[in-house]
Design an enzyme around this catalytic site. Structure first.
Site, short mmCIF file in Angstrom:
data_model
loop_
_atom_site.label_atom_id
_atom_site.label_comp_id
_atom_site.label_asym_id
_atom_site.label_seq_id
_atom_site.Cartn_x
_atom_site.Cartn_y
_atom_site.Cartn_z
N LYS A 89 0.00 3.80 -2.69
CA LYS A 89 -1.01 4.86 -2.59
C LYS A 89 -0.38 6.25 -2.55
CE LYS A 89 -4.60 2.09 -0.28
NZ LYS A 89 -3.93 0.78 -0.21
N SER A 95 0.80 -1.24 0.00
CA SER A 95 0.00 0.00 0.00
C SER A 95 0.82 1.28 0.00
CB SER A 95 -0.96 0.01 1.20
OG SER A 95 -2.04 -0.86 0.97
N SER A 146 -5.69 3.59 4.58
CA SER A 146 -5.23 2.73 3.48
C SER A 146 -6.42 2.11 2.75
CB SER A 146 -4.29 1.64 4.01
OG SER A 146 -3.44 1.18 2.98
#
Length: 498
Positions: free
Chosen positions: A141, A138, A331
């Site tokens: 992102k 993640s 997230s």
């Protein structure tokens, strides 16, 4: 014997105090006056004769920590970065390595790469395979945040609107990219639920009444803004089943969750239809007293709503900056994929997964992030096919903290803070990491065999450092791997390192 209750004890104390005051009042007044004179004379004499009676000197007021070392629960990010001085000493690379190398070790298998840079100059202070491509989880992102803020702008909002349908008695709910819709009234102070379907329905009924529309209304939904497969083939079926992600549509309730308070477990598999059904229910309730009825069942619009169709009502989302902050804090995979597709649409690309990955890659290059080895197959980091380097992540964090494109500053409030917020709220609590609590600002990344942490910290001398640590091939469930990341970031927070 009865035990007195708390109220009875209170009344007893009041009675005793009243009796004592009455007895004091009966003392001869001249005796009381004499006693007061003696006390007044005795106190200064005692202080002159025996200075030790004064007791210890009052401690000096505690010196408050510098701004960058204060807990951000009461200090915003711009305030943290504003007082930093370029004259603060830059840590020496060998000293940084001596602090980071011993703690950045894999537990049970796999390896960590990492990079630390001085934010203002870009000087590399630590480099362990920082140019090697890794699965980023993640942390990806952060790249999507760059693309969204650059292409859409921090202040941009997505509009969910209702237009007249292609046939009489029809209205079309048009998805405009807001997947954080709430079922109820709009909540202007919130990011999730900023725009509410109950408000949209009430505005629609007002318009229909004002134009003399009565009778049955048929609701259609237009979700044509996104194209291509709604479900990325690079995602594992187990992740979809577990609710890590769901098919992508340009409108959804609660980031494609059944309940905004429940962020795990199954998701709606057709978020656009779920939102349209909720809208129809709200429209039915709002039109009950207005000679309006709503037909059962929702149909998809046969095509994109006509650009010339009359707009009946609309509600706006929270800003892109606010949505990016939420995406980073918790997230949110669905929101990240939406941001990628909306960045694609904003740059003239299809609102598809391929359009999203192309837009994110292009914006990295435009933001002066080295794009050489980047390979993206999604926009949220859930897929194992993504490849990014630690160097690219430090470039991104540098661009956000000290870069010339001030639009990227908007992402800083979204960085989780060690021990305090977001996906770092339960970390930095043991003796080896508590020194980083409240000081480490970083995006987390977690897959089965992947861990990552990229962010920034201001060291003990007031120097802003950016870092990225990525572990691949790690032993699943090895708690020591997550702690290794936190220890490495904590070492930077306490660094004098010269």
């Amino acid at each position: 014997m009865t035990t007195p209750t708390g109220g009875e004890r209170l009344r007893d104390r009041r009675s005793q105090r009243s009796g004592s005051m009455a007895r004091e009042a009966r003392k001869p007044w001249h005796l009381v006056l004499a006693a007061l004179v003696l006390i007044a004379l005795a106190i200064p004499a005692a202080l002159l004769v025996a200075p030790g009676f004064r007791g210890p000197e009052a401690p000096a007021p505690a010196v408050s920590a510098p701004a960058w070392q204060q807990a951000p629960a009461t200090l915003s990010v711009p305030q943290v970065l504003a007082p930093l001085q370029p004259s603060a000493p830059v840590p020496a690379p060998p000293a940084v390595a001596a602090q980071v190398e011993p703690v950045l070790t894999a537990d049970g298998g796999g390896t960590f790469t990492g990079m630390v840079q001085d934010a203002l100059t870009g000087q590399v202070l630590f480099d362990r395979g920082g140019s090697e491509s890794r699965v980023p989880a993640s942390n990806l992102k952060l790249l999507t945040a760059v693309a969204a803020l650059r292409t859409l702008g921090p202040d941009h909002r997505f509009t969910t609107k209702v237009v007249r349908g292609p046939a009489p008695g029809q209205v079309v709910l048009v998805g405009g990219g807001d997947v954080l819709l709430g079922a109820g009234e709009s909540q202007p102070g919130q990011t999730l639920g900023h725009a509410g379907l109950a408000t949209l329905a009430a505005l629609t009924v007002q318009y229909l009444q004002a134009t003399g529309t009565t009778g049955e209304i048929k609701v259609l939904v237009d979700d044509s803004l996104f194209t291509g497969p709604a479900l990325n083939p690079n995602w594992l079926s187990g992740d979809v089943e577990a609710g890590e992600i769901a098919p992508l549509y340009p409108l959804a309730l609660n980031s494609a969750r059944f309940d905004p308070a429940v962020t795990t477990g199954p998701r709606p598999q057709d978020a656009a239809m779920s939102a349209a059904q909720e809208f129809a229910a709200r429209l039915r309730a709002a039109g009950a007293g207005a000679a309006l009825t709503v037909a059962a069942g929702i149909d998809r619009s046969p095509g994109a709503a006509s650009s010339g169709a009359a707009v009946l009502a609309g509600v706006d989302s929270a800003t892109v900056a606010e949505q990016v902050d939420l995406m980073l804090q918790v997230s949110d995979n669905y929101l990240a994929e939406t941001m990628g597709r909306m960045a694609a649409v904003a740059t003239g690309r299809p609102g598809s997964n391929d359009g999203a990955t192309a837009a994110v890659t292009a914006e990295l290059a435009a933001a002066a992030v080295t794009p050489d080895a980047v390979k993206l197959v999604d926009a949220c980091g859930l897929a194992m096919g993504n490849q990014v380097t630690a160097r690219q992540f430090t470039d991104v964090v540098r661009a956000m903290t000290t870069g010339v494109d001030t639009r990227l500053r908007s992402a800083l409030d979204g960085f989780p803070v060690g021990g305090l917020s977001g996906t770092l709220d339960t970390r930095y609590g043991d003796s080896t990491t508590s020194g980083g609590a409240g000081l480490v600002h970083a995006k987390t990344g977690t897959l089965n065999t992947v861990l990552a942490l990229s962010g920034y910290v201001v060291d003990a001398d007031g120097r802003l450092l950016v870092f990225s640590f990525i572990g691949n091939g790690l032993t699943p469930g090895a708690a020591g791997n997550k702690v290794a990341l936190d220890r490495a970031a904590t070492a930077l927070a306490g660094c004098g390192c010269r």
